[in-house]
Design a protein around this motif. Structure first.
Motif, PDB file in Angstrom:
ATOM      1  N   ALA A   6      15.817 -12.332   0.602  1.00 41.32           N
ATOM      2  CA  ALA A   6      14.420 -12.239  -0.016  1.00 41.32           C
ATOM      3  C   ALA A   6      13.570 -12.208   0.823  1.00 41.32           C
ATOM      4  CB  ALA A   6      14.280 -13.992  -1.042  1.00 41.32           C
ATOM      5  N   LEU A   7      13.569 -12.523   1.681  1.00 45.49           N
ATOM      6  CA  LEU A   7      12.659 -12.215   3.262  1.00 45.49           C
ATOM      7  C   LEU A   7      12.791 -10.608   3.984  1.00 45.49           C
ATOM      8  CD1 LEU A   7      10.564 -13.230   5.115  1.00 45.49           C
ATOM      9  CD2 LEU A   7      13.282 -13.893   6.732  1.00 45.49           C
ATOM     10  N   LEU A   8      14.740  -9.884   3.430  1.00 48.07           N
ATOM     11  CA  LEU A   8      14.600  -9.183   3.951  1.00 48.07           C
ATOM     12  C   LEU A   8      13.700  -8.128   2.523  1.00 48.07           C
ATOM     13  CD1 LEU A   8      18.270  -8.706   5.242  1.00 48.07           C
ATOM     14  CD2 LEU A   8      15.962  -8.684   6.305  1.00 48.07           C
ATOM     15  N   GLY A   9      14.257  -8.362   1.474  1.00 50.66           N
ATOM     16  CA  GLY A   9      13.090  -7.740   0.246  1.00 50.66           C
ATOM     17  C   GLY A   9      12.179  -7.408   0.319  1.00 50.66           C
ATOM     18  N   ALA A  10      11.050  -8.776   0.572  1.00 49.15           N
ATOM     19  CA  ALA A  10      10.378  -9.015   0.660  1.00 49.15           C
ATOM     20  C   ALA A  10       9.165  -7.724   1.762  1.00 49.15           C
ATOM     21  CB  ALA A  10       9.640 -10.027   1.131  1.00 49.15           C
ATOM     22  N   GLY A  11      10.053  -7.688   2.996  1.00 47.01           N
ATOM     23  CA  GLY A  11       9.793  -6.627   3.744  1.00 47.01           C
ATOM     24  C   GLY A  11       9.915  -5.491   3.375  1.00 47.01           C
ATOM     25  N   LEU A  12      11.003  -4.964   2.835  1.00 50.45           N
ATOM     26  CA  LEU A  12      11.122  -4.008   2.558  1.00 50.45           C
ATOM     27  C   LEU A  12      10.717  -2.864   1.645  1.00 50.45           C
ATOM     28  CD1 LEU A  12      15.529  -3.103   2.938  1.00 50.45           C
ATOM     29  CD2 LEU A  12      13.587  -2.023   4.286  1.00 50.45           C
ATOM     30  N   ILE A  13      10.372  -4.339   0.410  1.00 54.17           N
ATOM     31  CA  ILE A  13      10.366  -3.620  -0.766  1.00 54.17           C
ATOM     32  C   ILE A  13       8.220  -2.727  -1.111  1.00 54.17           C
ATOM     33  CG2 ILE A  13      10.111  -3.538  -3.357  1.00 54.17           C
ATOM     34  CD1 ILE A  13      12.470  -4.998  -3.005  1.00 54.17           C
ATOM     35  N   PRO A  14       7.695  -4.803  -1.222  1.00 52.14           N
ATOM     36  CA  PRO A  14       6.457  -4.501  -1.092  1.00 52.14           C
ATOM     37  C   PRO A  14       5.054  -4.723   0.190  1.00 52.14           C
ATOM     38  CG  PRO A  14       7.355  -7.260  -0.663  1.00 52.14           C
ATOM     39  CD  PRO A  14       8.362  -5.753  -0.497  1.00 52.14           C
ATOM     40  N   LEU A  15       6.288  -4.414   1.272  1.00 51.23           N
ATOM     41  CA  LEU A  15       5.725  -4.161   2.777  1.00 51.23           C
ATOM     42  C   LEU A  15       5.500  -2.437   3.216  1.00 51.23           C
ATOM     43  CD1 LEU A  15       4.007  -4.910   4.413  1.00 51.23           C
ATOM     44  CD2 LEU A  15       5.421  -5.694   6.149  1.00 51.23           C
ATOM     45  N   ALA A  16       7.249  -2.608   3.582  1.00 50.98           N
ATOM     46  CA  ALA A  16       7.142  -1.266   4.009  1.00 50.98           C
ATOM     47  C   ALA A  16       7.273   0.594   3.049  1.00 50.98           C
ATOM     48  CB  ALA A  16       9.111  -1.213   4.431  1.00 50.98           C
ATOM     49  N   ALA A  17       7.329  -0.324   1.748  1.00 54.67           N
ATOM     50  CA  ALA A  17       7.199   1.077   0.261  1.00 54.67           C
ATOM     51  C   ALA A  17       5.697   0.372   0.224  1.00 54.67           C
ATOM     52  CB  ALA A  17       8.325   1.175  -0.180  1.00 54.67           C
ATOM     53  N   GLY A  18       5.346  -0.798   0.057  1.00 57.11           N
ATOM     54  CA  GLY A  18       4.562  -1.451  -1.384  1.00 57.11           C
ATOM     55  C   GLY A  18       3.432  -0.253  -0.336  1.00 57.11           C
ATOM     56  N   HIS A  19       3.016  -0.638   1.019  1.00 53.35           N
ATOM     57  CA  HIS A  19       1.931  -1.007   1.838  1.00 53.35           C
ATOM     58  C   HIS A  19       1.960   0.578   2.677  1.00 53.35           C
ATOM     59  CE1 HIS A  19      -0.444  -4.811   2.023  1.00 53.35           C
ATOM     60  NE2 HIS A  19       0.571  -5.434   1.599  1.00 53.35           N
ATOM     61  N   THR A  20       2.609   0.872   2.888  1.00 49.98           N
ATOM     62  CA  THR A  20       2.969   2.530   3.140  1.00 49.98           C
ATOM     63  C   THR A  20       1.913   3.052   2.330  1.00 49.98           C
ATOM     64  OG1 THR A  20       4.224   1.336   4.098  1.00 49.98           O
ATOM     65  CG2 THR A  20       4.528   4.177   4.440  1.00 49.98           C
ATOM     66  N   LEU A  21       2.636   2.930   0.941  1.00 50.29           N
ATOM     67  CA  LEU A  21       1.586   3.666   0.096  1.00 50.29           C
ATOM     68  C   LEU A  21       0.780   4.104   0.066  1.00 50.29           C
ATOM     69  CD1 LEU A  21       5.139   3.862  -2.786  1.00 50.29           C
ATOM     70  CD2 LEU A  21       4.401   5.884  -1.548  1.00 50.29           C
ATOM     71  N   TYR A  22      -0.035   2.333  -0.012  1.00 48.82           N
ATOM     72  CA  TYR A  22      -0.648   2.059  -0.289  1.00 48.82           C
ATOM     73  C   TYR A  22      -2.244   2.972   0.882  1.00 48.82           C
ATOM     74  CZ  TYR A  22      -5.475  -1.059  -0.548  1.00 48.82           C
ATOM     75  OH  TYR A  22      -7.126  -0.731  -1.013  1.00 48.82           O
ATOM     76  N   ASN A  23      -1.387   2.621   2.296  1.00 49.20           N
ATOM     77  CA  ASN A  23      -2.025   3.166   3.030  1.00 49.20           C
ATOM     78  C   ASN A  23      -2.434   4.787   2.857  1.00 49.20           C
ATOM     79  OD1 ASN A  23      -2.991   1.279   5.629  1.00 49.20           O
ATOM     80  ND2 ASN A  23      -1.136   0.962   5.058  1.00 49.20           N
ATOM     81  N   ALA A  24      -1.512   5.032   2.593  1.00 48.28           N
ATOM     82  CA  ALA A  24      -1.201   6.880   2.358  1.00 48.28           C
ATOM     83  C   ALA A  24      -1.497   6.986   1.006  1.00 48.28           C
ATOM     84  CB  ALA A  24       0.413   7.454   1.715  1.00 48.28           C
ATOM     85  N   ALA A  25      -2.329   6.049  -0.211  1.00 45.15           N
ATOM     86  CA  ALA A  25      -3.625   7.131  -0.570  1.00 45.15           C
ATOM     87  C   ALA A  25      -4.396   6.432  -0.861  1.00 45.15           C
ATOM     88  CB  ALA A  25      -2.932   5.248  -2.055  1.00 45.15           C
ATOM     89  N   LEU A  26      -4.390   5.560   0.290  1.00 44.28           N
ATOM     90  CA  LEU A  26      -6.134   5.182   1.412  1.00 44.28           C
ATOM     91  C   LEU A  26      -6.801   6.286   2.223  1.00 44.28           C
ATOM     92  CD1 LEU A  26      -5.804   1.609   2.588  1.00 44.28           C
ATOM     93  CD2 LEU A  26      -7.311   2.885   0.851  1.00 44.28           C
ATOM     94  N   ARG A  27      -5.988   7.129   2.275  1.00 44.06           N
ATOM     95  CA  ARG A  27      -6.129   8.456   3.177  1.00 44.06           C
ATOM     96  C   ARG A  27      -6.742   9.528   2.034  1.00 44.06           C
ATOM     97  NH1 ARG A  27      -2.398   9.380   8.380  1.00 44.06           N
ATOM     98  NH2 ARG A  27      -2.530   7.007   8.440  1.00 44.06           N
ATOM     99  N   ARG A  28      -6.410   9.488   0.824  1.00 44.75           N
ATOM    100  CA  ARG A  28      -6.721  10.592   0.010  1.00 44.75           C
ATOM    101  C   ARG A  28      -8.070  10.024  -0.982  1.00 44.75           C
ATOM    102  NH1 ARG A  28      -1.952  10.967   1.480  1.00 44.75           N
ATOM    103  NH2 ARG A  28      -0.787  12.382   1.489  1.00 44.75           N
ATOM    104  N   ILE A  29      -8.201   8.610  -1.392  1.00 43.88           N
ATOM    105  CA  ILE A  29      -9.399   8.941  -2.420  1.00 43.88           C
ATOM    106  C   ILE A  29      -9.885   7.029  -1.898  1.00 43.88           C
ATOM    107  CG2 ILE A  29      -8.222   9.141  -4.433  1.00 43.88           C
ATOM    108  CD1 ILE A  29      -6.933   6.424  -5.220  1.00 43.88           C
ATOM    109  N   HIS A  30     -11.150   7.255  -2.030  1.00 44.30           N
ATOM    110  CA  HIS A  30     -12.469   6.367  -2.040  1.00 44.30           C
ATOM    111  C   HIS A  30     -11.713   4.204  -1.958  1.00 44.30           C
ATOM    112  CE1 HIS A  30     -15.715   3.585  -1.712  1.00 44.30           C
ATOM    113  NE2 HIS A  30     -15.938   4.603  -1.532  1.00 44.30           N
TER     114      HIS A  30
END
Length: 274
Positions: free
Chosen positions: A203-227
């Protein structure tokens, strides 16, 4: 990108609760180390630098501190209050993002979109405000979630502010790694060897890979393109996804007010995006 990030974010509450009885500090550290390692692998594959310029490390250390505080408070809140409450209060963040964007980035939100922001926050207030089960323990959890909201807003502004300075994987990997260093002392003090079980470790590894590595990095990518406010408003739908997964996997069936509040918040997001 923001919608994809929400899909990944929504797994966080369930994975965090499955990682118990590890402390909030240990879960935060494990997530951040796993996320940083995954993003640095991607940085290497894309031939992006692993670290920023030395003169920017102090700035990144500050962003890392904000990031660590956001995750620690959010994860800790889930031990005191419900998934619906924790997510609802974390996602008062759009109001702070809108204010911070105007103050720090000189990117004011259009007046008509303030209606959507207010409707979204109102939906979250409905979700969390009419709670028949409220007690002192839930209040502590709600306060932790509110601190997480403010730091989430600052994290969002920081991500947008660095969009032209560093590649995505350089930025994200460094922030996660420095946040892990901030969390390390508290995690060491709260170390619980017996907590590392066949369920908590995956569960700990999943929390690092899915919501953080994938989710937050995608979110940071979105922040570069929209308000930043628009990206953060889309991210509020982690509330809806988290509630659904909490009901299906943990038996935390949402109350009527929580369902109504989620629908109102969705309407607010739609008003901003139209």
């Amino acid at each position: 990108l923001a919608v994809a990030a929400v899909s990944a974010f929504s797994t966080a509450p369930v994975l965090v609760l499955w990682a118990a009885p590890l402390s909030a500090f240990e879960i935060t550290l494990g997530r951040l180390v796993t996320g940083a390692a995954a993003i640095w692998v991607l940085a290497r594959l894309q031939r992006q630098p692993h670290l920023p310029a030395p003169h920017d490390l102090v700035r990144f250390a500050g962003i890392g501190f904000i990031t660590a505080l956001h995750f620690i408070c959010y994860i800790a809140s889930l031990s005191f209050t419900t998934i619906a409450h924790a997510l609802a209060l974390v996602y008062t963040a759009p109001i702070f993002v809108a204010l911070f964007s105007a103050w720090f980035l000189k990117e004011p939100i259009a007046p008509r979109r303030w209606v959507g922001v207010l409707v979204t926050v109102a939906g979250i207030a409905v979700l969390a405000g009419f709670e028949p089960r409220l007690n002192s323990r839930m209040i502590i959890g709600d306060l932790l979630a509110l601190v997480s909201a403010v730091t989430y807003a600052l994290y969002s502004i920081a991500g947008r502010s660095q969009r032209a300075r560093y590649p995505l994987f350089t930025y994200a990997g460094t922030v996660y790694a420095l946040a892990a260093l901030w969390a390390l002392p508290a995690a060491a003090l709260s170390f619980t060897p017996a907590g590392y079980t066949w369920r908590s470790v995956p569960a700990l590894l999943g929390a690092g890979l899915i919501p953080l590595a994938a989710g937050h990095t995608l979110y940071n990518a979105a922040l570069r393109r929209i308000h930043a406010t628009t990206a953060n408003l889309i991210a509020t739908q982690e509330v809806t996804g988290g509630m659904v997964l909490g009901a299906l996997l943990l038996g935390q069936v949402p109350q009527t007010n929580e369902i109504v509040g989620a629908l109102v918040a969705l309407a607010g997001v739609a008003l901003v995006l139209v």
